[in-house]
Design an enzyme around this catalytic site. Structure first.
Site, PDB file in Angstrom:
ATOM      1  N   ARG A  78     -79.800  59.847  23.374  1.00  0.00           N
ATOM      2  CA  ARG A  78     -78.864  59.510  21.532  1.00  0.00           C
ATOM      3  C   ARG A  78     -80.235  60.575  20.759  1.00  0.00           C
ATOM      4  O   ARG A  78     -79.759  60.501  19.633  1.00  0.00           O
ATOM      5  CB  ARG A  78     -78.816  58.638  21.368  1.00  0.00           C
ATOM      6  N   ASP A  91     -68.605  59.692  23.177  1.00  0.00           N
ATOM      7  CA  ASP A  91     -69.101  57.997  23.381  1.00  0.00           C
ATOM      8  C   ASP A  91     -68.690  57.143  24.617  1.00  0.00           C
ATOM      9  O   ASP A  91     -67.666  57.825  24.553  1.00  0.00           O
ATOM     10  CB  ASP A  91     -68.867  57.138  21.408  1.00  0.00           C
ATOM     11  N   TYR A 108     -67.909  45.646  27.132  1.00  0.00           N
ATOM     12  CA  TYR A 108     -66.821  45.722  25.053  1.00  0.00           C
ATOM     13  C   TYR A 108     -65.059  45.379  25.455  1.00  0.00           C
ATOM     14  O   TYR A 108     -64.949  45.282  24.365  1.00  0.00           O
ATOM     15  CB  TYR A 108     -66.992  47.657  25.008  1.00  0.00           C
TER      16      TYR A 108
HETATM   17  O1  CP3 Z   1     -76.645  61.160  23.344  1.00  0.00           O
HETATM   18  C1  CP3 Z   1     -76.399  61.388  22.573  1.00  0.00           C
HETATM   19  O2  CP3 Z   1     -76.562  61.543  21.467  1.00  0.00           O
HETATM   20  C2  CP3 Z   1     -74.621  61.956  22.916  1.00  0.00           C
HETATM   21  C3  CP3 Z   1     -73.889  60.526  22.009  1.00  0.00           C
HETATM   22  C4  CP3 Z   1     -73.770  59.368  22.454  1.00  0.00           C
HETATM   23  C5  CP3 Z   1     -73.201  58.450  21.542  1.00  0.00           C
HETATM   24  N1  CP3 Z   1     -73.377  57.365  22.347  1.00  0.00           N
HETATM   25  C6  CP3 Z   1     -73.414  58.833  19.634  1.00  0.00           C
HETATM   26  C7  CP3 Z   1     -73.261  57.966  18.860  1.00  0.00           C
HETATM   27  C8  CP3 Z   1     -73.899  58.980  23.572  1.00  0.00           C
HETATM   28  C9  CP3 Z   1     -74.365  59.071  24.848  1.00  0.00           C
HETATM   29  C10 CP3 Z   1     -73.611  57.738  23.092  1.00  0.00           C
HETATM   30  C11 CP3 Z   1     -73.669  56.143  24.392  1.00  0.00           C
HETATM   31  C12 CP3 Z   1     -73.757  54.688  24.312  1.00  0.00           C
HETATM   32  N2  CP3 Z   1     -72.466  54.519  23.018  1.00  0.00           N
HETATM   33  C13 CP3 Z   1     -74.138  53.956  24.904  1.00  0.00           C
HETATM   34  C14 CP3 Z   1     -75.227  53.978  26.194  1.00  0.00           C
HETATM   35  C15 CP3 Z   1     -76.345  53.852  25.549  1.00  0.00           C
HETATM   36  C16 CP3 Z   1     -77.132  53.353  24.635  1.00  0.00           C
HETATM   37  O3  CP3 Z   1     -77.746  53.097  23.706  1.00  0.00           O
HETATM   38  O4  CP3 Z   1     -77.804  52.450  24.952  1.00  0.00           O
HETATM   39  C17 CP3 Z   1     -73.608  52.719  23.910  1.00  0.00           C
HETATM   40  C18 CP3 Z   1     -73.523  51.946  24.500  1.00  0.00           C
HETATM   41  C19 CP3 Z   1     -71.973  53.109  22.874  1.00  0.00           C
HETATM   42  C20 CP3 Z   1     -71.527  52.420  22.239  1.00  0.00           C
HETATM   43  C21 CP3 Z   1     -71.715  52.887  21.059  1.00  0.00           C
HETATM   44  N3  CP3 Z   1     -71.848  53.751  19.651  1.00  0.00           N
HETATM   45  C22 CP3 Z   1     -72.125  51.672  20.116  1.00  0.00           C
HETATM   46  C23 CP3 Z   1     -73.293  50.405  19.847  1.00  0.00           C
HETATM   47  C24 CP3 Z   1     -72.909  52.008  19.267  1.00  0.00           C
HETATM   48  C25 CP3 Z   1     -73.408  51.725  17.419  1.00  0.00           C
HETATM   49  C26 CP3 Z   1     -74.857  51.733  17.229  1.00  0.00           C
HETATM   50  C27 CP3 Z   1     -75.535  52.176  17.061  1.00  0.00           C
HETATM   51  O5  CP3 Z   1     -75.692  52.736  18.489  1.00  0.00           O
HETATM   52  O6  CP3 Z   1     -75.590  53.401  16.326  1.00  0.00           O
HETATM   53  C28 CP3 Z   1     -72.024  53.710  18.631  1.00  0.00           C
HETATM   54  C29 CP3 Z   1     -72.545  53.988  17.227  1.00  0.00           C
HETATM   55  C30 CP3 Z   1     -72.703  55.596  17.472  1.00  0.00           C
HETATM   56  N4  CP3 Z   1     -72.187  56.388  18.777  1.00  0.00           N
HETATM   57  C31 CP3 Z   1     -72.826  56.651  17.098  1.00  0.00           C
HETATM   58  C32 CP3 Z   1     -73.143  57.807  17.607  1.00  0.00           C
HETATM   59  C33 CP3 Z   1     -74.255  59.202  17.104  1.00  0.00           C
HETATM   60  C34 CP3 Z   1     -73.477  56.186  15.482  1.00  0.00           C
HETATM   61  C35 CP3 Z   1     -71.968  56.765  15.108  1.00  0.00           C
HETATM   62  C36 CP3 Z   1     -72.498  56.881  13.211  1.00  0.00           C
HETATM   63  O7  CP3 Z   1     -72.939  58.270  12.999  1.00  0.00           O
HETATM   64  O8  CP3 Z   1     -72.146  56.648  12.295  1.00  0.00           O
END
Ligand code: CP3
Length: 352
Positions: free
Chosen positions: A36, A86, A163
């Site tokens: 992340r 994502d 999900y």
């Molecule tokens: O690694 C990286 O930074 C690359 C981008 C990436 C994102 N999501 C961007 C994102 C990656 C590899 C993910 C994977 C992801 N997404 C997972 C698996 C990794 C883990 O953390 O367990 C999961 C479960 C998700 C689903 C998801 N996406 C959730 C639950 C959320 C909301 C909460 C959070 O984690 O921020 C997201 C949103 C998300 N995905 C954001 C980002 C940068 C935040 C959104 C924003 O900027 O408003």
């Protein structure tokens, strides 16, 4: 891709530490990146994000996704980039669109709770519906210009299933877990469809330029071990067997109980979370796998001296080879980037 094309691709990289570590080759220092790392912590990310309608616009605009993918490489000095996207793009491409709601996380208007719901989803058409991801990868590869490898990724089928059934995030994912008991046949059908979509998706990421791939099984830890084998590992196995072009990492958060079953997975690297022991990992995987991880993400809230001491401690526990330094899960959004830099610098300068 044939083996020569693969070799050529690696040779054009100026820093291929992470690929060599994954393949079990000798490295002169331990490579480091953070799950992340793209998005979340950098003010530069928030500046790009603030100009847009929302998260999805960023994910779906290749130029911008590329820009925020490069930020941690430029600003933090990590040894790999991970494409900004994502895991939820797969359910969307299968027919279940998601929204990312501020302060709440993902939300699906439609979810799968019955056989009739299942009939409404389909295998992802990667070439058309996920072209924005492969375009972002090609563009990012060009911009990276061989500085560091680019990691492609997908959610593991069980986590995506969770999900799609639940329809949002959850503390327990009890609707998804209920389905495994009430309709195992439907569960397997959906898991297979996700798996088939994911294989095609990861292959397209590799063709577009991903140098390695990671599967995130973020909700692995909520299943009993027999169900984890049946409903998750079986499908991870299929994906690992289908992808042989680049090194593969499997990160199953919370699945300490399944590590033994992962010894024979056809992947190069196993991600450990912070509850898993590096020594136990080495004992189980021997020289069959590289290990990735596993600093507690909350350690980055500590003072610098503690971060340095604990990072060195972790590095010594894993040893100088077959290790990719990382956190034990994604970096938390309110982490100070300066603390992340301390972690990265400590890894890069460490003498074993
Ligand atoms: O690694 C990286 O930074 C690359 C981008 C990436 C994102 N999501 C961007 C994102 C990656 C590899 C993910 C994977 C992801 N997404 C997972 C698996 C990794 C883990 O953390 O367990 C999961 C479960 C998700 C689903 C998801 N996406 C959730 C639950 C959320 C909301 C909460 C959070 O984690 O921020 C997201 C949103 C998300 N995905 C954001 C980002 C940068 C935040 C959104 C924003 O900027 O408003």
């Amino acid at each position: 891709m044939n083996i020569f094309a693969e070799e050529k691709k690696y040779k054009t990289l100026k820093n291929d530490l992470i690929l060599r570590a994954a393949k079990g080759e000798q490295v002169e220092r331990t490579p480091v990146w953070l799950m992340r790392q793209a998005g979340r912590i950098l003010p530069e990310y928030r500046a790009v994000r603030a100009k847009l309608s929302g998260f999805k616009e960023l994910v779906e605009t290749p130029e911008l996704a590329g820009e925020v993918t490069l930020q941690p490489v430029d600003i933090l000095g990590v040894d790999a980039a991970i494409i900004f996207s994502d895991i939820l793009v797969i359910p969307e491409a299968m027919g279940l669109p998601y929204e990312m709601i501020k302060g709440k996380g993902p939300w699906f208007e439609n979810r799968i709770r019955s056989e009739a719901d299942f009939k409404k989803v389909h295998k992802a058409d990667v070439g058309s519906d996920l072209k924005y991801v492969t375009d972002a990868i090609s563009l990012t590869k060009k911009e990276l210009n061989g500085r560091v490898p680019l990691i492609g990724f997908a959610g593991a089928p069980w986590t995506i299933f969770a999900y799609m059934i639940e329809g949002s995030g959850s503390k327990t994912f009890s609707e998804a877990r209920k389905m495994l008991y009430t309709n195992p046949k439907l569960s397997h059908q959906l898991l297979q469809l996700i798996t088939d979509s994911t294989i095609e998706y990861l292959k397209a990421q590799i063709v577009a330029g991903a140098d390695m791939i990671q599967l995130f099984d973020s909700w692995a830890g909520i299943l009993p071990s027999n169900q984890y084998k049946e409903f998750s590992l079986n499908y991870i196995n299929q994906i690992c067997d289908a992808i042989n072009e680049v090194p593969k990492t499997v990160f199953a958060k919370g699945a300490w109980f399944a590590l033994q079953d992962m010894v024979d997975l056809n992947c190069n690297t196993i991600g450990l979370d912070w509850n898993m022991s590096p020594e136990k990992g080495r004992e189980l995987f021997g020289d069959k796998k590289t290990l990735q991880g596993n600093l507690d993400p909350c350690l980055l809230y500590a003072d610098e001296e503690t971060i340095v001491t604990e990072t060195k401690n972790m590095l010594n526990r894993f040893g100088s080879q077959r290790h990719i330094a990382n956190l034990g899960h994604g970096v938390y959004p309110d982490t100070d980037p300066e603390k992340v830099k301390v972690f990265i610098k400590t890894v890069k300068e460490h003498q074993y």
